[in-house]
Motif scaffolding. Structure first.
Motif, PDB file in Angstrom:
ATOM      1  N   SER A 164       0.780  -1.195  -0.044  1.00  0.00           N
ATOM      2  CA  SER A 164      -0.100   0.120   0.073  1.00  0.00           C
ATOM      3  C   SER A 164       1.013   1.249  -0.130  1.00  0.00           C
ATOM      4  CB  SER A 164      -0.941   0.192   1.161  1.00  0.00           C
ATOM      5  OG  SER A 164      -1.737  -0.850   1.121  1.00  0.00           O
ATOM      6  N   GLU A 165       0.491   2.215  -0.735  1.00  0.00           N
ATOM      7  CA  GLU A 165       1.184   3.673  -0.739  1.00  0.00           C
ATOM      8  C   GLU A 165       0.562   4.576  -0.063  1.00  0.00           C
ATOM      9  OE1 GLU A 165       2.932   6.230  -3.902  1.00  0.00           O
ATOM     10  OE2 GLU A 165       3.077   3.963  -4.756  1.00  0.00           O
ATOM     11  N   VAL A 166       1.108   5.182   0.876  1.00  0.00           N
ATOM     12  CA  VAL A 166       0.334   6.267   1.696  1.00  0.00           C
ATOM     13  C   VAL A 166       0.725   7.627   1.140  1.00  0.00           C
ATOM     14  CG1 VAL A 166       0.509   7.306   4.052  1.00  0.00           C
ATOM     15  CG2 VAL A 166       1.091   4.825   3.903  1.00  0.00           C
ATOM     16  N   PRO A 167      -0.188   8.137   0.780  1.00  0.00           N
ATOM     17  CA  PRO A 167      -0.170   9.635   0.165  1.00  0.00           C
ATOM     18  C   PRO A 167       0.471  10.610   1.158  1.00  0.00           C
ATOM     19  CG  PRO A 167      -2.465   9.224   0.866  1.00  0.00           C
ATOM     20  CD  PRO A 167      -1.681   7.903   1.220  1.00  0.00           C
ATOM     21  N   GLY A 168       1.068  11.637   0.439  1.00  0.00           N
ATOM     22  CA  GLY A 168       1.742  12.573   1.246  1.00  0.00           C
ATOM     23  C   GLY A 168       0.721  13.456   2.181  1.00  0.00           C
ATOM     24  N   PRO A 169       1.300  14.290   2.849  1.00  0.00           N
ATOM     25  CA  PRO A 169       0.396  15.340   3.640  1.00  0.00           C
ATOM     26  C   PRO A 169      -0.388  16.200   2.685  1.00  0.00           C
ATOM     27  CG  PRO A 169       2.537  15.863   3.974  1.00  0.00           C
ATOM     28  CD  PRO A 169       2.807  14.665   3.209  1.00  0.00           C
ATOM     29  N   GLU A 170      -1.442  16.800   3.233  1.00  0.00           N
ATOM     30  CA  GLU A 170      -2.332  17.915   2.362  1.00  0.00           C
ATOM     31  C   GLU A 170      -1.451  18.983   2.316  1.00  0.00           C
ATOM     32  OE1 GLU A 170      -5.183  16.789   0.538  1.00  0.00           O
ATOM     33  OE2 GLU A 170      -4.837  14.902   1.320  1.00  0.00           O
ATOM     34  N   PRO A 171      -1.477  19.690   1.319  1.00  0.00           N
ATOM     35  CA  PRO A 171      -0.943  21.067   1.401  1.00  0.00           C
ATOM     36  C   PRO A 171      -1.210  21.937   2.225  1.00  0.00           C
ATOM     37  CG  PRO A 171      -1.871  20.677  -0.630  1.00  0.00           C
ATOM     38  CD  PRO A 171      -2.164  19.534   0.324  1.00  0.00           C
ATOM     39  N   ASP A 172      -2.420  22.019   2.978  1.00  0.00           N
ATOM     40  CA  ASP A 172      -2.823  22.900   3.841  1.00  0.00           C
ATOM     41  C   ASP A 172      -2.637  22.279   5.161  1.00  0.00           C
ATOM     42  OD1 ASP A 172      -5.150  21.341   3.699  1.00  0.00           O
ATOM     43  OD2 ASP A 172      -6.412  22.803   3.598  1.00  0.00           O
ATOM     44  N   TRP A 173      -1.988  21.167   5.527  1.00  0.00           N
ATOM     45  CA  TRP A 173      -1.926  20.808   6.834  1.00  0.00           C
ATOM     46  C   TRP A 173      -0.579  21.464   7.497  1.00  0.00           C
ATOM     47  CZ3 TRP A 173      -2.815  14.872   6.737  1.00  0.00           C
ATOM     48  CH2 TRP A 173      -4.335  14.668   6.453  1.00  0.00           C
ATOM     49  N   GLN A 174      -0.673  21.924   8.580  1.00  0.00           N
ATOM     50  CA  GLN A 174       0.345  22.504   9.414  1.00  0.00           C
ATOM     51  C   GLN A 174       1.097  21.144   9.897  1.00  0.00           C
ATOM     52  OE1 GLN A 174      -2.854  22.171  10.756  1.00  0.00           O
ATOM     53  NE2 GLN A 174      -2.427  21.887  12.969  1.00  0.00           N
ATOM     54  N   PRO A 175       2.478  21.263  10.451  1.00  0.00           N
ATOM     55  CA  PRO A 175       3.326  20.161  11.196  1.00  0.00           C
ATOM     56  C   PRO A 175       2.311  20.006  12.516  1.00  0.00           C
ATOM     57  CG  PRO A 175       4.535  22.039  10.427  1.00  0.00           C
ATOM     58  CD  PRO A 175       3.201  22.539  10.463  1.00  0.00           C
ATOM     59  N   ALA A 176       2.365  18.695  12.823  1.00  0.00           N
ATOM     60  CA  ALA A 176       1.657  17.823  13.966  1.00  0.00           C
ATOM     61  C   ALA A 176       1.966  18.597  15.347  1.00  0.00           C
ATOM     62  CB  ALA A 176       1.388  16.778  13.892  1.00  0.00           C
ATOM     63  N   THR A 177       3.506  19.130  15.314  1.00  0.00           N
ATOM     64  CA  THR A 177       3.938  19.667  16.584  1.00  0.00           C
ATOM     65  C   THR A 177       3.812  21.119  16.771  1.00  0.00           C
ATOM     66  OG1 THR A 177       6.025  19.658  15.094  1.00  0.00           O
ATOM     67  CG2 THR A 177       5.832  17.711  16.498  1.00  0.00           C
TER      68      THR A 177
END
Length: 169
Positions: A4-17
């Protein structure tokens, strides 16, 4: 089994930290090991020196971590029956390293004395004893004539690193 390939983050997502948490579009909020465990610790005082010299003396490895306030240096270790953590945030304006017991203990002063003896330093290295956010626990050091607030020039309850629901360090 198929890959399975995991897609990259959405462009408007801020870093989780990145604070402020839960205000951006990223559905995840990451927290550090330190942030998770520190609220369980009992503060017993502060040393007027960085973490590194204590770690070097006891041959401890200083870990680099972070939490909702800043990046920090921390060591966790056992010494003569007490479990300690010593931490210092990069941006802490007091320039002290906080000393914690990782398991609350009734003899907090004895624990701090054990640390001082084990490290080979005297009372002059203690910025304050007790928890600065709990006036019932806080005591002036031997060299301070006044309160820890007067000695440091900071009123701790209004201080950014005060224990106010956020993990202290």
């Amino acid at each position: 089994m198929t890959e399975s390939e995991v897609p990259g983050p959405e462009p408007d997502w801020q870093p989780a930290t990145q604070p402020p948490y839960y205000t951006g579009k990223n559905p995840a909020h990451q927290y550090s090991v330190w942030e998770h465990s520190a609220p369980l610790f009992q503060m017993v005082g502060a040393l007027a020196l960085p973490v590194q010299p204590v770690a070097q003396r006891l041959r401890l490895h200083v870990e680099r971590s972070w939490d909702g306030l800043d990046e920090l240096d921390v060591v966790l270790f056992r010494l003569d029956g007490f479990s300690f953590a010593i931490s210092k945030h990069d941006g802490n304006p007091l320039g002290v390293s906080y000393v914690w017991l990782t398991q609350p203990h009734e003899q907090a002063d004895k624990a701090l004395d054990t640390l001082l003896e084990g490290v080979g330093i005297g009372e002059q290295a203690v910025a304050f004893r007790g928890d600065p956010c709990d006036p019932a626990q806080r005591t002036a050091t031997a060299q301070d004539a006044g309160s820890p607030d007067e000695a440091s020039g900071v009123t701790f309850p209004n201080f950014l690193w005060a224990r106010s629901g956020a993990p202290p360090a």
